[in-house]
Write a protein that holds these residues in place. Structure first.
Motif, PDB file in Angstrom:
ATOM      1  N   GLY A 120     -12.090  21.933  27.767  1.00 39.50           N
ATOM      2  CA  GLY A 120     -10.773  22.558  27.670  1.00 39.50           C
ATOM      3  C   GLY A 120     -10.766  23.739  26.724  1.00 39.50           C
ATOM      4  O   GLY A 120     -11.802  24.190  26.229  1.00 39.50           O
ATOM      5  N   GLY A 121      -9.589  24.219  26.476  1.00 34.57           N
ATOM      6  CA  GLY A 121      -9.413  25.351  25.576  1.00 34.57           C
ATOM      7  C   GLY A 121      -7.950  25.533  25.256  1.00 34.57           C
ATOM      8  O   GLY A 121      -7.072  24.853  25.828  1.00 34.57           O
ATOM      9  N   GLY A 122      -7.667  26.445  24.337  1.00 36.76           N
ATOM     10  CA  GLY A 122      -6.279  26.651  23.970  1.00 36.76           C
ATOM     11  C   GLY A 122      -6.099  27.787  22.986  1.00 36.76           C
ATOM     12  O   GLY A 122      -7.043  28.505  22.641  1.00 36.76           O
ATOM     13  N   LEU A 123      -4.872  27.927  22.536  1.00 35.59           N
ATOM     14  CA  LEU A 123      -4.485  28.968  21.595  1.00 35.59           C
ATOM     15  C   LEU A 123      -3.734  28.339  20.425  1.00 35.59           C
ATOM     16  O   LEU A 123      -3.246  27.218  20.528  1.00 35.59           O
ATOM     17  N   GLY A 124      -3.651  29.096  19.341  1.00 31.92           N
ATOM     18  CA  GLY A 124      -2.924  28.579  18.197  1.00 31.92           C
ATOM     19  C   GLY A 124      -2.689  29.637  17.142  1.00 31.92           C
ATOM     20  O   GLY A 124      -2.984  30.821  17.349  1.00 31.92           O
ATOM     21  N   LEU A 172      -3.078  35.019  15.437  1.00 30.87           N
ATOM     22  CA  LEU A 172      -3.481  34.318  16.656  1.00 30.87           C
ATOM     23  C   LEU A 172      -4.943  33.884  16.589  1.00 30.87           C
ATOM     24  O   LEU A 172      -5.801  34.609  16.078  1.00 30.87           O
ATOM     25  N   GLY A 173      -5.200  32.682  17.114  1.00 29.38           N
ATOM     26  CA  GLY A 173      -6.562  32.175  17.253  1.00 29.38           C
ATOM     27  C   GLY A 173      -6.736  31.544  18.629  1.00 29.38           C
ATOM     28  O   GLY A 173      -5.760  31.219  19.308  1.00 29.38           O
ATOM     29  N   GLY A 174      -7.965  31.379  19.041  1.00 33.62           N
ATOM     30  CA  GLY A 174      -8.255  30.748  20.328  1.00 33.62           C
ATOM     31  C   GLY A 174      -9.515  29.899  20.231  1.00 33.62           C
ATOM     32  O   GLY A 174     -10.382  30.147  19.376  1.00 33.62           O
ATOM     33  N   SER A 180     -13.648   9.342  20.006  1.00 33.86           N
ATOM     34  CA  SER A 180     -14.203  10.479  20.748  1.00 33.86           C
ATOM     35  C   SER A 180     -14.956  11.389  19.801  1.00 33.86           C
ATOM     36  O   SER A 180     -14.660  11.447  18.596  1.00 33.86           O
ATOM     37  N   PHE A 181     -15.930  12.112  20.363  1.00 30.31           N
ATOM     38  CA  PHE A 181     -16.638  13.153  19.621  1.00 30.31           C
ATOM     39  C   PHE A 181     -16.306  14.498  20.261  1.00 30.31           C
ATOM     40  O   PHE A 181     -16.280  14.609  21.489  1.00 30.31           O
ATOM     41  N   ARG A 182     -16.076  15.501  19.423  1.00 31.90           N
ATOM     42  CA  ARG A 182     -15.650  16.799  19.943  1.00 31.90           C
ATOM     43  C   ARG A 182     -16.429  17.942  19.303  1.00 31.90           C
ATOM     44  O   ARG A 182     -16.560  18.000  18.081  1.00 31.90           O
ATOM     45  N   ALA A 183     -16.938  18.826  20.143  1.00 28.53           N
ATOM     46  CA  ALA A 183     -17.555  20.068  19.682  1.00 28.53           C
ATOM     47  C   ALA A 183     -16.652  21.211  20.115  1.00 28.53           C
ATOM     48  O   ALA A 183     -16.146  21.215  21.246  1.00 28.53           O
ATOM     49  N   SER A 184     -16.433  22.177  19.221  1.00 27.06           N
ATOM     50  CA  SER A 184     -15.525  23.269  19.563  1.00 27.06           C
ATOM     51  C   SER A 184     -15.964  24.563  18.913  1.00 27.06           C
ATOM     52  O   SER A 184     -16.684  24.576  17.906  1.00 27.06           O
ATOM     53  N   ALA A 185     -15.534  25.666  19.510  1.00 24.75           N
ATOM     54  CA  ALA A 185     -15.764  27.006  18.978  1.00 24.75           C
ATOM     55  C   ALA A 185     -14.408  27.684  18.825  1.00 24.75           C
ATOM     56  O   ALA A 185     -13.584  27.652  19.743  1.00 24.75           O
ATOM     57  N   LEU A 186     -14.185  28.299  17.673  1.00 25.37           N
ATOM     58  CA  LEU A 186     -12.902  28.900  17.340  1.00 25.37           C
ATOM     59  C   LEU A 186     -13.114  30.327  16.866  1.00 25.37           C
ATOM     60  O   LEU A 186     -14.058  30.607  16.128  1.00 25.37           O
ATOM     61  N   ILE A 187     -12.239  31.231  17.287  1.00 27.85           N
ATOM     62  CA  ILE A 187     -12.244  32.597  16.785  1.00 27.85           C
ATOM     63  C   ILE A 187     -10.804  33.021  16.510  1.00 27.85           C
ATOM     64  O   ILE A 187      -9.897  32.692  17.282  1.00 27.85           O
ATOM     65  N   GLY A 188     -10.602  33.691  15.402  1.00 19.82           N
ATOM     66  CA  GLY A 188      -9.264  34.140  15.039  1.00 19.82           C
ATOM     67  C   GLY A 188      -9.323  34.934  13.756  1.00 19.82           C
ATOM     68  O   GLY A 188     -10.392  35.379  13.321  1.00 19.82           O
ATOM     69  N   SER A 189      -8.174  35.118  13.120  1.00 19.89           N
ATOM     70  CA  SER A 189      -8.144  35.858  11.867  1.00 19.89           C
ATOM     71  C   SER A 189      -7.050  35.322  10.964  1.00 19.89           C
ATOM     72  O   SER A 189      -6.101  34.671  11.430  1.00 19.89           O
ATOM     73  N   ILE A 190      -7.203  35.584   9.666  1.00 15.11           N
ATOM     74  CA  ILE A 190      -6.199  35.212   8.673  1.00 15.11           C
ATOM     75  C   ILE A 190      -5.762  36.475   7.927  1.00 15.11           C
ATOM     76  O   ILE A 190      -6.487  37.469   7.891  1.00 15.11           O
TER      77      ILE A 190
END
Length: 225
Positions: free
Chosen positions: A29-33, A52-54, A67-77
């Motif tokens: 899956g994927g998403g925004l935040g 914004l991040g995704g 559950s085990f979860r691997a994820s990649a995130l890109i965004g800015s602060i």
């Protein structure tokens, strides 16, 4: 005799269907935040600083509750002293924006047994924690020779809801504990600032990610022969 055989066949089919199991191990899956930060320029969370991040994710459901979860995130602060009410920040007048790339591996614990069920919508609150690696890049030139590749500790809470069939929605709030004071490109040894305007470099910065994800679960049905 014929009716008896039909009844036996029907019972055999019924028992076989009851013994069928659903494998729901793999999810993508994927998403925004919204990404936010707490540090020297923003001692408290400021919603106006959100950027914004995704992300994309891969989840392995070991059991209904783990559950085990691997994820990649890109965004800015982002942060700006002039938007903070503290007179110290107003006087200092610093601003920053930093890009963050993150890879993480976490374990999720579902408080309710969470699995797809064709007869009702399933849901569960959950907590998560693990380890990650992030690279951050400030918009402005670094104030000193600090490391921009860092280990982070992600943890947080969320809720999962089965929308329909293999499709789920996840709402999540996550915190990242870091081991650097330079996410905002502002450290205790900034040569451009007088000593009375230096930040408290004894405290490391943190960043946050509040997100919504859509995931797809690969469902396989196994029945005995």
């Amino acid at each position: 005799m014929i009716k008896s055989k039909k009844v036996q066949i029907a019972l055999w089919i019924l028992l076989g269907s009851i013994q069928c199991t659903l494998a729901q191990k793999i999810e993508i899956g994927g998403g925004l935040g919204a990404m936010n930060y707490k540090g020297d320029i923003s001692p408290d969370l400021h919603p106006s600083f959100a950027k914004l991040g995704g992300h994309i994710l891969f989840r392995y459901n070991l059991k209904n509750d783990v559950s085990f979860r691997a994820s990649a995130l890109i965004g800015s602060i982002y942060g700006d002293d002039k938007e903070v009410s503290d007179p110290f920040n107003q006087l200092r007048g610093k601003t920053f924006q930093t890009t963050i790339n993150e890879l993480s591996l976490v374990t999720e614990y579902n408080f309710l047994n969470y699995k797809y069920n064709r007869y009702h919508k399933d849901w569960s609150p959950y907590v998560f924690g693990g380890i990650g690696f992030m690279k951050f890049s400030p918009r402005d030139n670094p104030v000193s020779d600090y490391k921009q590749n860092q280990i982070v500790l992600p943890f947080g809470v969320g809720i999962k809801y089965n929308v329909r069939g293999p499709w789920d929605i996840n709402l999540e709030f996550g915190t990242r504990k870091t081991f650097t004071d330079y996410l905002d490109n502002l450290g205790g040894d900034d040569p451009d600032l007088p000593k009375n305007l230096q930040n408290d470099y004894s405290k490391n910065d943190m960043y946050y990610y509040t997100s919504i994800s859509i995931t797809y679960k690969f469902i396989k049905i196994y029945c005995p022969k």
